[in-house]
Design a protein around this motif. Structure first.
Motif, mmCIF file in Angstrom:
data_model
loop_
_atom_site.group_PDB
_atom_site.id
_atom_site.type_symbol
_atom_site.label_atom_id
_atom_site.label_comp_id
_atom_site.label_asym_id
_atom_site.label_seq_id
_atom_site.Cartn_x
_atom_site.Cartn_y
_atom_site.Cartn_z
ATOM 1 N N GLN A 171 35.591 37.732 33.902
ATOM 2 C CA GLN A 171 36.307 37.691 35.172
ATOM 3 C C GLN A 171 37.751 38.125 34.959
ATOM 4 O O GLN A 171 38.328 37.911 33.890
ATOM 5 N N LEU A 172 38.333 38.733 35.989
ATOM 6 C CA LEU A 172 39.678 39.290 35.888
ATOM 7 C C LEU A 172 40.710 38.319 36.438
ATOM 8 O O LEU A 172 40.583 37.824 37.560
ATOM 9 N N ARG A 173 41.750 38.092 35.660
ATOM 10 C CA ARG A 173 42.832 37.208 36.073
ATOM 11 C C ARG A 173 43.588 37.835 37.242
ATOM 12 O O ARG A 173 43.783 39.046 37.301
ATOM 13 N N LEU A 174 43.987 37.036 38.202
ATOM 14 C CA LEU A 174 44.717 37.413 39.410
ATOM 15 C C LEU A 174 43.865 38.181 40.420
ATOM 16 O O LEU A 174 44.363 38.579 41.462
ATOM 17 N N GLN A 216 42.321 29.677 39.105
ATOM 18 C CA GLN A 216 43.280 29.389 38.038
ATOM 19 C C GLN A 216 42.761 29.977 36.727
ATOM 20 O O GLN A 216 41.563 30.214 36.563
ATOM 21 N N GLU A 217 43.653 30.200 35.788
ATOM 22 C CA GLU A 217 43.244 30.796 34.503
ATOM 23 C C GLU A 217 42.264 29.908 33.759
ATOM 24 O O GLU A 217 41.389 30.400 33.049
ATOM 25 N N ASP A 218 42.379 28.600 33.913
ATOM 26 C CA ASP A 218 41.469 27.679 33.209
ATOM 27 C C ASP A 218 40.046 27.769 33.762
ATOM 28 O O ASP A 218 39.090 27.446 33.054
ATOM 29 N N ASP A 219 39.891 28.192 35.010
ATOM 30 C CA ASP A 219 38.571 28.243 35.649
ATOM 31 C C ASP A 219 37.865 29.577 35.464
ATOM 32 O O ASP A 219 36.721 29.727 35.893
ATOM 33 N N LEU A 220 38.502 30.542 34.846
ATOM 34 C CA LEU A 220 37.901 31.864 34.679
ATOM 35 C C LEU A 220 36.793 31.828 33.642
ATOM 36 O O LEU A 220 36.902 31.170 32.605
ATOM 37 N N GLU A 221 35.716 32.552 33.930
ATOM 38 C CA GLU A 221 34.626 32.697 32.981
ATOM 39 C C GLU A 221 34.784 34.031 32.250
ATOM 40 O O GLU A 221 35.597 34.868 32.632
ATOM 41 N N GLU A 232 40.175 37.253 40.771
ATOM 42 C CA GLU A 232 39.017 36.431 41.114
ATOM 43 C C GLU A 232 39.419 35.334 42.093
ATOM 44 O O GLU A 232 40.498 34.761 42.007
#
Length: 150
Positions: A127-130, A119-124, A132
């Motif tokens: 990291q690339l959205r969609l 999810q977008e909230d869990d990205l560091e 990871e």
């Protein structure tokens, strides 16, 4: 790249070169016909000539045969079976992927896991959205791998 992949790349370049040559020849013939027969309403030598009829029938068939010979050889070489070190079965579901490694089984099932998109909230940071996922597939390098997609 493998020899088969190099053959695919070379075949692509060869077919593209033939395509460019045919395109340039057709454009030249079209421009020549428009220039030569602009005022002449009946260009009889181009429309009703026996030699030109044979030429524009035989030439494409020769070009297709020149393309077919290396492509059939390449198609035959892709059918060569190599004993893979690892077999991965990737099952695509609507919102996630399931992976099964059947080569390393201690029982009937083998190693299996699911891989969900983060999810977008869990990205560091970085990291690339969609792109990871929570469980990545890790495969060995310099080995033959069979991938079965469903």
């Amino acid at each position: 790249a493998t020899p088969v992949m190099q053959g695919l790349i070379d075949l692509h370049h060869d077919i593209f070169s033939i395509m460019v040559f045919v395109l340039l020849f057709v454009m030249w013939m079209l421009g020549r016909a428009v220039y030569k027969f602009h005022n002449n309403l009946y260009p009889a030598k181009i429309i009703h000539g026996t030699v030109i009829e044979i030429a524009w029938t035989v030439t494409p068939s020769i070009i297709l045969m020149l393309i077919a010979v290396p492509s059939f050889a390449l198609l035959y070489s892709t059918d060569e079976l190599v004993d893979p070190s690892v077999t991965v079965k990737a099952i695509g579901h609507q919102w996630y992927w399931s992976y099964e490694f059947s080569d390393y089984s201690t029982q009937d099932s083998g190693i299996a896991f699911d891989s969900y998109m983060l999810q977008e909230d869990d990205l560091e940071l970085g990291q690339l959205r969609l792109l990871e996922v929570d469980n990545r597939v890790v495969l060995p390098v310099n080995t033959n791998i069979r991938v079965i997609l469903t």
